[in-house]
Enzyme design. Structure first.
Site, short mmCIF file in Angstrom:
data_model
loop_
_atom_site.label_atom_id
_atom_site.label_comp_id
_atom_site.label_asym_id
_atom_site.label_seq_id
_atom_site.Cartn_x
_atom_site.Cartn_y
_atom_site.Cartn_z
N GLY A 124 100.95 -66.58 -3.53
CA GLY A 124 101.23 -67.96 -3.92
C GLY A 124 102.62 -68.11 -4.50
CE LYS A 147 96.10 -72.68 -15.91
NZ LYS A 147 97.57 -72.56 -15.90
NE ARG A 182 95.17 -68.89 -23.37
CZ ARG A 182 96.19 -69.17 -24.16
NH1 ARG A 182 95.97 -69.43 -25.45
NH2 ARG A 182 97.42 -69.22 -23.70
#
Length: 382
Positions: free
Chosen positions: A22, A142, A146
């Site tokens: 990517g 996200k 975490r």
């Protein structure tokens, strides 16, 4: 005991890069190979586009080993991590696959041999900022990753590299693939809020330096070089210096950015929400480093210099001279509202710019642009 420097491994960590073909992933893969790490690329099974096939072949020629698999298959990932004796996993999956990392984490937890995991972050510190939707949903995902990393006790490093070195179009996903404007600048708010702009190769280089550095273990690593901290007004002035001409500046208000974000066109609206967070809220500069959870690249590697933004913008100058691929010779092509200027003699380039001016639908802007073209000929670019 105080650790004064990085502690190099006696053997190079075997590194699995997920999403290594990517946009940011290519910089990471390139750096991993450049540093001599045994590099493994996880590629989804099935047909790939011709462009991705070229990228994969290029990395294979440089020594990368391709492994076919998907991160949302726990059994598959456990087998891969064990069979290839992977030490470090770097994830660069895109927004639609962020939560697939939760299955990957289950596999990492199960094998118990991974020395470091770098989740798919590579932007802002998601625990410190709250963009509007739809960007907020991405950040919430996200954050879930975490929290899972912390809950499982997996050793990690979160890379917070801020913005890529480019012109920050609010409706373009990868602005470094597009040159800065040649017709007008869109200035967000008052244009004075600053942000950090990092060259892609520096993102790759410094990321790979962190993976076996004990000082980055279980830390957020921030890329905040003072030399690359610019406001959008300063970016505009830098580009004007490069091209030798002054361009009109038009304000894009906070309300305009919010309205574009609210349209919920993916991924463009996500970019708008982040643009608002950066240039209106100041999310990259409105907090201080926490010595317990954060480290800065400048502090870790004081002798390593970031590529300057001035140098990065030099790369864009040839791009505004590139031949356009148009149906008719001399035709100016507009893509997504941005001009693609063709190569040729000074006279040809001036002709193309004047064509662009004449096709500008806004009469007020056309008048300003015409005055600028007549006042500052393209020959000033040298």
């Amino acid at each position: 005991m105080t650790v004064s420097g990085a502690i190099p491994s006696m053997t190079k960590n075997r590194t699995l890069v997920v999403g290594g073909t990517g946009f940011i992933g290519q910089f990471i893969t390139k750096a991993s190979l450049g540093f001599g790490y045994p590099t493994f690329l996880l590629v989804r099974p099935g047909p790939v586009s011709p462009s991705k096939a070229v990228i994969i072949k290029t990395f294979q020629d440089k020594g990368a080993k391709v492994i076919y698999g998907v991160i949302n298959d726990k059994e598959c990932m456990e087998k891969i991590l064990k069979e290839y004796e992977i030490d470090v996993v770097i994830s660069l999956v895109g927004g639609a696959r962020l939560l697939d990392q939760l299955t990957l984490l289950e596999a990492i937890k199960s094998v118990k041999t991974i020395k470091r995991f770098l989740p798919s972050e590579f932007g802002h510190d998601v625990d410190r900022t709250d963009p509007v939707e739809p960007g907020l949903t991405m950040y919430k995902e996200k954050r879930l990753v975490r929290r899972a990393v912390e809950e499982y006790g997996i050793p990690f490093t979160n890379i917070c590299c801020n913005s890529i070195a480019s012109w920050p179009y609010y409706d373009n996903c990868h602005p470094s693939q597009v040159p800065p404007p040649m017709d007008q600048f869109q200035i967000y708010g008052d244009g004075n809020t600053k942000a950090y702009f990092i060259d892609g190769n520096d993102i790759g280089k410094f990321t790979m330096k962190t993976i076996d550095d004990i000082r980055t273990l279980n830390k957020n690593v921030h890329f905040r070089p003072s030399s690359n901290c610019y406001s959008i007004n300063e970016l505009a002035s830098l580009w004007e210096k490069k091209i030798g001409r002054t361009l009109p500046r038009f304000t894009v208000t906070a309300d305009k950015l919010l309205a574009h974000a609210a349209e919920n066109i993916i991924p463009e609206s996500i970019v708008s929400s982040f643009t608002h967070d950066i240039f209106i809220n100041g999310c990259q500069v409105n907090f201080s480093i926490d010595e317990h959870s954060d480290v800065e690249i400048d502090t870790l590697y004081p002798d390593e210099k970031f590529r300057s933004l001035d140098d990065c913008y030099e790369d864009f100058v040839p791009m505004v001279h590139d031949k356009i691929h148009a149906g008719k010779s001399g035709e100016i092509k507009i893509k997504d509202g941005k001009p693609l200027v063709q190569t040729g003699t000074i006279e040809e380039i001036n002709k193309d710019i004047k064509t662009l001016v004449e096709t500008q639908p806004n009469e007020e802007i056309k008048k300003d642009m015409k005055a600028l073209v007549e006042a500052v000929p393209i020959s000033a670019m040298g």
